[in-house]
Design an enzyme around this catalytic site. Structure first.
Site, PDB file in Angstrom:
ATOM      1  N   ASN A 135     -45.588  29.589 -13.634  1.00  0.00           N
ATOM      2  CA  ASN A 135     -44.299  30.130 -13.562  1.00  0.00           C
ATOM      3  C   ASN A 135     -43.713  30.331 -12.023  1.00  0.00           C
ATOM      4  OD1 ASN A 135     -44.425  29.890 -16.152  1.00  0.00           O
ATOM      5  ND2 ASN A 135     -44.065  31.943 -16.692  1.00  0.00           N
ATOM      6  N   ARG A 192     -51.430  42.599 -20.076  1.00  0.00           N
ATOM      7  CA  ARG A 192     -51.572  42.060 -21.454  1.00  0.00           C
ATOM      8  C   ARG A 192     -52.582  42.777 -22.278  1.00  0.00           C
ATOM      9  NH1 ARG A 192     -47.364  40.881 -19.635  1.00  0.00           N
ATOM     10  NH2 ARG A 192     -46.417  38.743 -19.521  1.00  0.00           N
ATOM     11  N   ASP A 235     -42.015  36.756 -13.023  1.00  0.00           N
ATOM     12  CA  ASP A 235     -42.690  35.702 -12.293  1.00  0.00           C
ATOM     13  C   ASP A 235     -41.622  35.118 -11.215  1.00  0.00           C
ATOM     14  OD1 ASP A 235     -44.581  36.315 -14.214  1.00  0.00           O
ATOM     15  OD2 ASP A 235     -43.970  34.535 -15.342  1.00  0.00           O
TER      16      ASP A 235
HETATM   17  O1  LIG Z   1     -48.422  36.164 -21.295  1.00  0.00           O
HETATM   18  C1  LIG Z   1     -49.167  35.223 -20.445  1.00  0.00           C
HETATM   19  O2  LIG Z   1     -50.182  35.133 -20.694  1.00  0.00           O
HETATM   20  C2  LIG Z   1     -48.214  34.071 -20.130  1.00  0.00           C
HETATM   21  O3  LIG Z   1     -48.799  33.764 -19.135  1.00  0.00           O
HETATM   22  C3  LIG Z   1     -46.872  33.648 -20.845  1.00  0.00           C
HETATM   23  C4  LIG Z   1     -45.642  33.935 -20.052  1.00  0.00           C
HETATM   24  O4  LIG Z   1     -45.319  32.643 -19.545  1.00  0.00           O
HETATM   25  C5  LIG Z   1     -45.615  34.754 -18.988  1.00  0.00           C
HETATM   26  O5  LIG Z   1     -45.980  35.992 -19.618  1.00  0.00           O
HETATM   27  C6  LIG Z   1     -44.327  35.150 -18.720  1.00  0.00           C
HETATM   28  O6  LIG Z   1     -44.513  36.311 -17.567  1.00  0.00           O
END
Ligand SMILES: O=C(O)C(=O)C[C@H](O)[C@H](O)CO
Length: 302
Positions: free
Chosen positions: A34, A168, A260
């Site tokens: 992105n 994440r 992003d």
């Molecule tokens: O969460 C992810 O791994 C991604 O890359 C999806 C999304 O495009 C991203 O998180 C947005 O910041």
């Protein structure tokens, strides 16, 4: 003069973004991609923007690469892996705040650092390389070390390294491994772009200043702490500590890619000679427009 070649490294996936009528729109997105997409649109034509990842050799992988090329993002160094394909994620929206579901456990991008020679060739002669916590999360422990070493070599050769911790938790074996890897990544980086909600909760930082101090203690020259609608805190060697109060977005429809696009606006400004304060304003302005529409990539925001 510093090289005007930019490289973003990470995973781009098929994106399923909900439309107002309940149908889904298929796109291609992923945090570092992105940023690459916005960078390619924002930077003057003398710059190049490339993406490095792994992709399959099937139809959807071909479409993804064609989509990138069409957006002005170079794909010539991307690894093509014949028995894998690209991952997929779906956005769910609740009052404008997004959450994601992923199908990416076997994606080609997981092997992006498995071939050291391919990675080394991709990072050669870049002015700036952007990677993220998601980039580190999708590769295995051994390949993480390869990534660190190759990035450190690029940095020693004069490349500016920018890192967004983008956490994440679901993609990591544990909270501890995530936190440890993020601090290791900071050690090879010149610019770190954390978000206070994530860093505060994972590292226990009480204030954005504490987040800055933690990264600065690792030798990071420039730290910008994104903070949703609240005050952004930043520090570098020239500007010293500074704050910026973002102008509230006109409407919040989908926060996907808020960070992003911020990174892309900021990096564009820094790479074209702006100071830190102006660069933060550029990032915040773009980000507040991106969250006014659905999906990660919003042409109307440019
Ligand atoms: O969460 C992810 O791994 C991604 O890359 C999806 C999304 O495009 C991203 O998180 C947005 O910041």
């Amino acid at each position: 003069m510093k090289s005007e070649n930019i490289l973003c490294i990470g995973e781009c996936m098929v994106e399923m973004a909900p439309r107002e009528d309940g149908a889904y729109m298929r796109g291609f997105a992923g945090d570092t991609f992105n940023s690459a997409w916005y960078l390619a649109k924002l930077l003057p034509k003398s710059f190049t923007v490339d993406y490095f990842t792994g992709a399959g050799t099937d139809a959807v992988s071909d479409e993804m690469l064609a989509f990138m090329e069409n957006a002005g993002v170079g794909t010539s160094t991307i690894r093509r892996i014949s028995d894998r394909t690209v991952g997929l994620y779906m956005i769910a929206l609740k009052n404008g705040e997004r959450s994601f579901s992923y199908w990416r456990g076997q994606s080609a991008a997981k092997l992006l650092a498995a071939d050291r020679a391919a990675l080394s060739a991709a990072v050669k002669d870049k002015g700036l390389i952007l990677f993220s916590g998601i980039t580190m999360a999708v590769v295995n422990a051994e390949d993480r070390q390869t990534l660190f070493e190759v990035l450190a070599e690029a940095r020693a050769a004069g490349t500016t390294i920018a890192f967004d911790p983008n956490m994440r938790l679901r993609l990591w074996p544990s909270r501890e491994v995530m936190a440890e890897t993020i601090m290791q990544a900071a050690e090879v980086s010149d610019i770190v772009l954390p978000s206070f909600d994530e860093d505060g909760s994972i590292f226990g930082d009480k204030t954005p200043e504490a987040t800055i101090a933690r990264y600065r203690a690792k030798g990071v020259k420039t730290v910008i702490v994104k903070n949703g609608v609240d005050t952004i805190y930043a520090e570098d060697e020239v500007a010293g500590p500074l704050t910026y109060q973002p102008v509230p977005a006109e409407s919040v429809v989908d926060t996907t890619a808020a960070g992003d696009s911020f990174n892309a606006g900021l990096i564009t400004a820094l790479m074209t000679g702006a100071g830190l304060a102006d660069a933060i304003e550029r990032g915040a302005t773009l980000s507040s427009r991106v969250i006014g529409a659905r999906g990660a990539l919003v042409p109307e925001a440019l």
